[in-house]
Design a protein around this motif. Structure first.
Motif, PDB file in Angstrom:
ATOM      1  N   GLU A   1      24.234  36.589  80.224  1.00  0.00           N
ATOM      2  CA  GLU A   1      22.861  36.143  79.959  1.00  0.00           C
ATOM      3  C   GLU A   1      21.915  36.317  81.145  1.00  0.00           C
ATOM      4  O   GLU A   1      20.692  36.192  81.003  1.00  0.00           O
TER       5      GLU A   1
ATOM      6  N   HIS B   1      12.212  30.323  80.185  1.00  0.00           N
ATOM      7  CA  HIS B   1      11.727  29.790  78.904  1.00  0.00           C
ATOM      8  C   HIS B   1      12.841  29.801  77.865  1.00  0.00           C
ATOM      9  O   HIS B   1      13.018  28.824  77.106  1.00  0.00           O
ATOM     10  N   ALA B   2      13.610  30.891  77.834  1.00  0.00           N
ATOM     11  CA  ALA B   2      14.718  30.976  76.880  1.00  0.00           C
ATOM     12  C   ALA B   2      15.762  29.890  77.149  1.00  0.00           C
ATOM     13  O   ALA B   2      16.315  29.292  76.217  1.00  0.00           O
ATOM     14  N   MET B   3      16.030  29.628  78.430  1.00  0.00           N
ATOM     15  CA  MET B   3      16.981  28.573  78.793  1.00  0.00           C
ATOM     16  C   MET B   3      16.489  27.216  78.312  1.00  0.00           C
ATOM     17  O   MET B   3      17.259  26.413  77.783  1.00  0.00           O
ATOM     18  N   THR B   4      15.204  26.961  78.500  1.00  0.00           N
ATOM     19  CA  THR B   4      14.620  25.683  78.092  1.00  0.00           C
ATOM     20  C   THR B   4      14.701  25.504  76.576  1.00  0.00           C
ATOM     21  O   THR B   4      15.058  24.441  76.082  1.00  0.00           O
ATOM     22  N   MET B   5      14.381  26.570  75.849  1.00  0.00           N
ATOM     23  CA  MET B   5      14.423  26.490  74.387  1.00  0.00           C
ATOM     24  C   MET B   5      15.861  26.277  73.906  1.00  0.00           C
ATOM     25  O   MET B   5      16.102  25.515  72.968  1.00  0.00           O
ATOM     26  N   SER B   6      16.823  26.951  74.566  1.00  0.00           N
ATOM     27  CA  SER B   6      18.215  26.798  74.160  1.00  0.00           C
ATOM     28  C   SER B   6      18.709  25.373  74.368  1.00  0.00           C
ATOM     29  O   SER B   6      19.414  24.812  73.527  1.00  0.00           O
ATOM     30  N   ARG B   7      18.316  24.785  75.500  1.00  0.00           N
ATOM     31  CA  ARG B   7      18.739  23.410  75.781  1.00  0.00           C
ATOM     32  C   ARG B   7      18.112  22.427  74.809  1.00  0.00           C
ATOM     33  O   ARG B   7      18.738  21.420  74.416  1.00  0.00           O
ATOM     34  N   SER B   8      16.878  22.689  74.408  1.00  0.00           N
ATOM     35  CA  SER B   8      16.185  21.765  73.504  1.00  0.00           C
ATOM     36  C   SER B   8      16.778  21.775  72.095  1.00  0.00           C
ATOM     37  O   SER B   8      16.588  20.848  71.313  1.00  0.00           O
ATOM     38  N   MET B   9      17.516  22.849  71.779  1.00  0.00           N
ATOM     39  CA  MET B   9      18.116  22.979  70.449  1.00  0.00           C
ATOM     40  C   MET B   9      19.533  22.443  70.386  1.00  0.00           C
ATOM     41  O   MET B   9      20.138  22.396  69.308  1.00  0.00           O
ATOM     42  N   THR B  10      20.079  22.049  71.544  1.00  0.00           N
ATOM     43  CA  THR B  10      21.458  21.543  71.563  1.00  0.00           C
ATOM     44  C   THR B  10      21.477  20.021  71.568  1.00  0.00           C
ATOM     45  O   THR B  10      20.501  19.372  71.818  1.00  0.00           O
TER      46      THR B  10
END
Length: 206
Positions: free
Chosen positions: A171, A197-206
């Protein structure tokens, strides 16, 4: 008190002032081994006159600093480089370039403090110095992207081969760049921002 003869501190230049629309700022660190182009990148992309702490290299560094691949280099950063670039009218990045000589790496901890992310600059002639750099970032939990600075005399390798040689996670973005060119350095920073930004979005979905 007579202040007529006193020196006055000049205010910021008009071109250096932040626009009133600025709403957020982030600290980005540009790291890498000795002579990989950190000062060059900060200088090429900064919209303000960059602050540098370059000093002339002396005989004292012989046998201490590894300048293989950078034999023509005559100056080196001894504290940090500093610049600024607006990503948009609302977001500004403050750029901090770290010293590359190993004897100055004790300064890195302070520069990493509060950093949102980092760019690891790599020279294919000296890939081995990148392992310690990336290890320090991982220890402090600072996300990073890898930018391979394309020196004219440096060997070129496929990006997949470089990923394997550097043992990068799938990644983590890796790309080639020319640190001398503003557009190329800007694209590296944009890649970092998209990665964060992608990392932040991924964490917010877990």
């Amino acid at each position: 008190m007579d202040l007529k003869g006193s020196d006055t501190v000049p205010g910021p230049r008009v071109e250096d002032r932040l626009p009133q629309t600025t709403q957020a700022a982030a600290k980005i660190v540009i790291v890498g081994g000795f002579g990989v182009g950190k000062t060059t990148m900060v200088g090429s992309v900064s919209e303000i006159k960059p602050l540098t702490t370059e000093e002339t290299m002396t005989q004292a560094g012989i046998g201490v600093d590894d300048n293989s691949g950078s034999a023509t280099k005559t100056a080196t950063t001894v504290a940090m480089d500093f610049g600024r670039i607006r990503i948009s009218d609302q977001v500004v990045l403050y750029l901090f370039g770290t010293p590359g000589q190993e004897r100055f790496w004790f300064l890195w901890s302070g520069l990493f403090e509060g950093a949102l992310g980092a760019v690891v600059l790599v020279d294919t002639r000296r890939l081995e110095v990148s392992f310690e750099v990336m290890g320090r970032l991982e220890e402090r939990g600072v996300p990073f992207v890898v930018a391979v600075n394309t020196f004219p005399d440096a060997p070129r390798y496929p990006v997949d081969d470089l990923r394997a040689a550097l043992d990068l996670a799938p990644e983590v973005p890796i790309m080639e760049c020319d640190a001398r060119r503003r557009a190329s350095s800007r694209d590296v920073l944009l890649t970092l921002m998209r990665f964060l930004h992608a990392m932040t979005m991924s964490r917010s979905m877990t």
